[in-house]
Design an enzyme around this catalytic site. Structure first.
Site, PDB file in Angstrom:
ATOM      1  N   GLN A 211       0.829  -1.201   0.000  1.00 27.44           N
ATOM      2  CA  GLN A 211       0.000   0.000   0.000  1.00 27.44           C
ATOM      3  C   GLN A 211       0.866   1.255   0.000  1.00 27.44           C
ATOM      4  O   GLN A 211       1.696   1.441   0.898  1.00 27.44           O
ATOM      5  CB  GLN A 211      -0.895  -0.014   1.239  1.00 27.44           C
ATOM      6  CG  GLN A 211      -1.572   1.298   1.577  1.00 27.44           C
ATOM      7  CD  GLN A 211      -2.547   1.773   0.530  1.00 27.44           C
ATOM      8  OE1 GLN A 211      -2.258   2.723  -0.196  1.00 27.44           O
ATOM      9  NE2 GLN A 211      -3.681   1.120   0.412  1.00 27.44           N
TER      10      GLN A 211
ATOM     11  N   GLY B  46     -23.229   5.698   2.354  1.00 31.88           N
ATOM     12  CA  GLY B  46     -22.639   4.409   2.045  1.00 31.88           C
ATOM     13  C   GLY B  46     -21.325   4.575   1.304  1.00 31.88           C
ATOM     14  O   GLY B  46     -20.868   5.697   1.043  1.00 31.88           O
TER      15      GLY B  46
ATOM     16  N   GLN C 223     -17.840   4.284  -4.001  1.00 31.09           N
ATOM     17  CA  GLN C 223     -16.910   3.686  -4.964  1.00 31.09           C
ATOM     18  C   GLN C 223     -16.408   2.357  -4.417  1.00 31.09           C
ATOM     19  O   GLN C 223     -15.780   2.307  -3.350  1.00 31.09           O
ATOM     20  CB  GLN C 223     -15.723   4.617  -5.219  1.00 31.09           C
ATOM     21  CG  GLN C 223     -14.732   4.067  -6.248  1.00 31.09           C
ATOM     22  CD  GLN C 223     -13.570   5.007  -6.500  1.00 31.09           C
ATOM     23  OE1 GLN C 223     -13.521   6.096  -5.946  1.00 31.09           O
ATOM     24  NE2 GLN C 223     -12.632   4.579  -7.332  1.00 31.09           N
TER      25      GLN C 223
ATOM     26  N   GLU D 284      -8.104   1.167   0.777  1.00 31.07           N
ATOM     27  CA  GLU D 284      -7.904   0.893   2.206  1.00 31.07           C
ATOM     28  C   GLU D 284      -8.499   2.001   3.069  1.00 31.07           C
ATOM     29  O   GLU D 284      -9.066   1.741   4.136  1.00 31.07           O
ATOM     30  CB  GLU D 284      -6.417   0.729   2.520  1.00 31.07           C
ATOM     31  CG  GLU D 284      -6.164   0.419   4.000  1.00 31.07           C
ATOM     32  CD  GLU D 284      -4.696   0.244   4.356  1.00 31.07           C
ATOM     33  OE1 GLU D 284      -4.373   0.300   5.560  1.00 31.07           O
ATOM     34  OE2 GLU D 284      -3.879   0.057   3.427  1.00 31.07           O
ATOM     35  N   ARG D 285      -8.391   3.234   2.618  1.00 34.35           N
ATOM     36  CA  ARG D 285      -8.930   4.345   3.391  1.00 34.35           C
ATOM     37  C   ARG D 285     -10.449   4.227   3.510  1.00 34.35           C
ATOM     38  O   ARG D 285     -11.020   4.464   4.574  1.00 34.35           O
ATOM     39  CB  ARG D 285      -8.530   5.662   2.731  1.00 34.35           C
ATOM     40  CG  ARG D 285      -8.974   6.909   3.483  1.00 34.35           C
ATOM     41  CD  ARG D 285      -8.275   8.146   2.923  1.00 34.35           C
ATOM     42  NE  ARG D 285      -8.801   9.371   3.484  1.00 34.35           N
ATOM     43  CZ  ARG D 285      -9.827  10.043   2.985  1.00 34.35           C
ATOM     44  NH1 ARG D 285     -10.407   9.628   1.872  1.00 34.35           N
ATOM     45  NH2 ARG D 285     -10.251  11.143   3.564  1.00 34.35           N
TER      46      ARG D 285
ATOM     47  N   ASN E 204      -3.810   5.353  -6.025  1.00 36.73           N
ATOM     48  CA  ASN E 204      -3.457   6.293  -4.964  1.00 36.73           C
ATOM     49  C   ASN E 204      -2.884   7.590  -5.508  1.00 36.73           C
ATOM     50  O   ASN E 204      -3.082   8.653  -4.920  1.00 36.73           O
ATOM     51  CB  ASN E 204      -2.470   5.640  -3.993  1.00 36.73           C
ATOM     52  CG  ASN E 204      -3.171   4.792  -2.953  1.00 36.73           C
ATOM     53  OD1 ASN E 204      -3.649   5.293  -1.946  1.00 36.73           O
ATOM     54  ND2 ASN E 204      -3.264   3.497  -3.207  1.00 36.73           N
TER      55      ASN E 204
END
Length: 298
Positions: free
Chosen positions: A41, A62, A65, A82-83, A116
């Site tokens: 990551q 919610g 994406q 991950e975020r 990212n």
């Protein structure tokens, strides 16, 4: 005569297509407990405040994406998102939407880097590190070699990589590779304290002022910046510090004694041939900085 363009590196098309070609992949829902972060990551710092803001948004709307994941034993490894996964857990969600794809380690790393790099909240150290890693993957070399080849390309001593870099940065919408090489690549060699500050949000323009200052001044300048000072204030303080007289680092008494001896023609006349040759050799080895300070000829 037109210069022949180097062959497009194998994997560049796959790097770009593999990260975005998700239109034909169905969305499924997985338990948040089934997911785990990937070791590769690019993002290492997750700001608590912005994570809380995202969690609040997720509670209301919610996860808009889906995350990109790949199978990993009985679990699924998060390639991108991950975020969102962390914020979803903070918001109390037990399930999240995902795209599941079978990706090799290299494909997964590339997809994670590209995803990212297009996130606005990626800090500038992580952005530089991710970009260099993407270049290294594209060139098929380690990151130290990739850095050296980028500098060589920017100097014009390595023309073969220039087209590859232009294609990569254009296709991945990363801006100018020359600007990145000149302004941001150096970030990765900054002292640890400055790197940690950048991971916490310190702007790279301020970090550059601090990193290029004498080491003895860096701690004070960094504290000033972390206290809220802007670029101009930090730069002005650096100028003040560098304008101070240099602390005396030599023994004045010893210098005076040496000066009196060497300045005495009578004493010089007492030296034998060996001592005179040694003295002359010692004078010839005088550092340039000392020679210039004394206004001596070269």
């Amino acid at each position: 005569m037109t210069r022949k363009r180097p062959n497009r590196p194998a994997g560049l098309d796959g790097l770009l297509q593999g990260a975005s070609a998700l239109a034909d992949v169905p969305t499924v829902t997985l338990l948040t407990a089934q997911l785990r972060p990937a070791a590769f990551q690019p993002r290492q710092h997750f700001d608590p405040d912005t994570l809380t803001e995202l969690a609040d948004s997720i509670r209301k709307q919610g996860v808009l994406q889906p995350l990109l994941v790949r199978p990993s034993g009985a679990e699924f490894e998060i390639i991108a998102g991950e975020r969102r996964w962390r914020a979803a857990q903070q918001a109390g969600l037990t399930h999240v939407p995902v795209y599941v794809r079978d990706l090799t380690d290299e494909q997964a790393t590339r997809a994670a880097l590209l995803e990212n790099l297009h996130r606005e909240d990626l800090n500038q150290y992580e952005e530089a590190a991710a970009t260099l890693r993407l270049v290294a993957l594209t060139l098929g070399v380690d990151e130290d070699t990739a850095r050296a080849r980028m500098y060589a390309a920017a100097r014009g001593t390595n023309t073969e990589d220039r087209t590859v870099l232009e294609d990569l940065f254009a296709a991945a919408s990363l801006g100018s590779w020359q600007s990145f090489t000149t302004n941001k690549l150096r970030i990765l060699k900054y002292p640890d304290a400055i790197v940690q500050a950048m991971r916490g949000g310190l702007h790279y323009s301020i970090a550059a002022v601090i990193a290029s200052a004498p080491e003895t001044h860096q701690a004070e300048l960094l504290a000033l910046a972390l206290g809220g000072a802007g670029y101009r204030e930090v730069k002005a303080r650096r100028a003040e510090l560098e304008a101070r007289p240099t602390p005396l680092r030599v023994d004045p008494a010893r210098v005076t004694q040496v000066g009196k001896r060497i300045g005495s023609v009578k004493w010089l006349g007492t030296l034998d041939d060996r001592a005179q040759k040694d003295l002359q050799a010692w004078l010839n080895r005088m550092p340039d900085s000392v020679r210039k300070a004394m206004n001596l000829p070269d």
